[in-house]
Design an enzyme around this catalytic site. Structure first.
Site, PDB file in Angstrom:
ATOM      1  N   ASP A 176       0.840  -1.196   0.000  1.00  0.00           N
ATOM      2  CA  ASP A 176       0.000   0.000   0.000  1.00  0.00           C
ATOM      3  C   ASP A 176       0.874   1.245   0.000  1.00  0.00           C
ATOM      4  O   ASP A 176       2.100   1.175   0.165  1.00  0.00           O
ATOM      5  CB  ASP A 176      -1.034  -0.002   1.128  1.00  0.00           C
ATOM      6  N   ILE A 177       0.247   2.380  -0.219  1.00  0.00           N
ATOM      7  CA  ILE A 177       0.955   3.650  -0.341  1.00  0.00           C
ATOM      8  C   ILE A 177       1.188   4.234   1.048  1.00  0.00           C
ATOM      9  O   ILE A 177       0.260   4.332   1.848  1.00  0.00           O
ATOM     10  CB  ILE A 177       0.149   4.638  -1.207  1.00  0.00           C
ATOM     11  N   ASN A 217      -3.817  12.849  -0.034  1.00  0.00           N
ATOM     12  CA  ASN A 217      -5.156  13.385  -0.296  1.00  0.00           C
ATOM     13  C   ASN A 217      -5.381  14.719   0.399  1.00  0.00           C
ATOM     14  O   ASN A 217      -5.943  15.653  -0.179  1.00  0.00           O
ATOM     15  CB  ASN A 217      -6.223  12.375   0.157  1.00  0.00           C
ATOM     16  N   ASP A 220      -6.468  10.182  -6.760  1.00  0.00           N
ATOM     17  CA  ASP A 220      -6.922   9.281  -7.828  1.00  0.00           C
ATOM     18  C   ASP A 220      -5.853   9.130  -8.908  1.00  0.00           C
ATOM     19  O   ASP A 220      -5.618   8.037  -9.427  1.00  0.00           O
ATOM     20  CB  ASP A 220      -8.211   9.806  -8.458  1.00  0.00           C
ATOM     21  N   GLU A 254      -6.064   2.017  -0.917  1.00  0.00           N
ATOM     22  CA  GLU A 254      -4.731   2.113  -1.524  1.00  0.00           C
ATOM     23  C   GLU A 254      -3.957   0.815  -1.366  1.00  0.00           C
ATOM     24  O   GLU A 254      -2.737   0.787  -1.535  1.00  0.00           O
ATOM     25  CB  GLU A 254      -3.943   3.282  -0.919  1.00  0.00           C
TER      26      GLU A 254
END
Length: 301
Positions: free
Chosen positions: A179-180, A187, A196, A222
């Site tokens: 995942d990020i 965001n 996005d 994510e």
């Protein structure tokens, strides 16, 4: 100017460009024929008839592999003899049926139903718009709309098949879950449109590492998973490290602003204690959790 011409400029409110049937058929491959699974474990899946011989059976070496107990190892085959396509039974235990009639070898016609064991296919002849329609509908049901990676539903189906195959043939199967790092901060700082963009760009970047027989899927938010059949843990870890470096070095540019990005990754190889998708994913998720606690931007196996 003729309103039906192929002019690419803007149209006024009273103009409507007409799409001719011949133009619609240019989408995709108009000569491609399909088998569409209308009953079975991969409901809705399309199998393009792209070569002169298409083998069907339980063995993984078949073009269309059906992991089902009442399907023979080498059950049937399609043979293309231009301009026709034939279906032939290969002396299977339970037979091959065409429109509910047992056959040895028959010519296929558009709309024919083929039964192989407990699986039923519909044959769509080349150039038929129905085939393009079914292909697109199926693609939409297994694809994440934002990233174009596979969705969670298809990931579970894929793992069900690959786990069964791995256990049967004693071959390795590995997962990379990633995942990020600090995605919420991305965001909050750059906006959800930037978020996005990051998700789409990340999938496009890492898809270069994924071979045809492998799968990259969006698991949620994510979080992503790369499923690696025929791959041991050491090789999966090497691939995960390559992915980590690619993301760290990539320029993610949104609205002329570079957004620095890293990912954390966890790797797991299938074991007898995790012989189902849920437990297998849980093992990879635990390694990902360890990577987060080690400071992120790293691989744990």
């Amino acid at each position: 100017m003729d309103k039906e011409s192929s002019w690419d400029g803007p149209l006024s409110d009273d103009q409507t460009r007409k799409a001719k049937l011949s133009e619609i058929r240019k989408v995709g491959s108009p000569q491609k024929s399909f088998l569409i699974e209308i009953y079975g474990p991969a409901l809705g899946k399309n199998y393009p008839v792209e070569s002169d011989l298409i083998s069907i059976g339980r063995e993984p070496t078949n073009t269309i592999q059906i992991d089902h107990e009442n399907v023979s190892r080498n059950h049937a085959r399609l043979e293309r003899v231009p301009p026709s396509i034939f279906i032939e039974d290969l002396d299977s235990t339970n037979g091959t049926y065409l429109n509910d009639v047992p056959i040895k070898r028959e010519k296929l016609r558009h709309g024919d139903l083929i039964k192989v064991g407990g699986v039923v296919f519909k044959f769509i002849s080349g150039g038929n718009i129905e085939g393009l329609y079914h292909e697109e509908i199926y693609r939409m049901t297994i694809t994440d709309g934002l990233t174009q990676a596979a969705n969670k539903r298809y990931l579970i189906e894929f793992l069900d098949r690959e786990i069964a195959r791995t256990i049967r043939f004693g071959r390795p199967l590995s997962l990379i879950m990633f995942d990020i790092d600090h995605f919420k901060k991305v965001n909050d700082t750059y906006g959800h449109l930037a978020g996005d963009f990051i998700l789409k760009e990340l999938c496009l970047l890492l898809s270069k590492l994924v071979r045809r027989e492998e799968l990259m899927a969006r698991y949620g938010g994510e979080e992503f998973i790369i499923a690696l059949p025929e791959t041991a843990l050491t090789t999966a870890t090497t691939l995960a490290e390559k992915a980590r470096r690619m993301v760290e070095r990539h320029d993610f540019m949104f609205a002329e602003t570079r957004i620095p990005l890293t990912i954390s990754l966890g790797c797991a190889e299938l074991s007898p204690m995790a012989a189902d998708p849920t437990n297998f994913i849980r093992e990879a998720d635990e390694r990902l959790y360890d990577a987060k606690h080690k400071g992120r931007n790293c691989v744990v196996a």
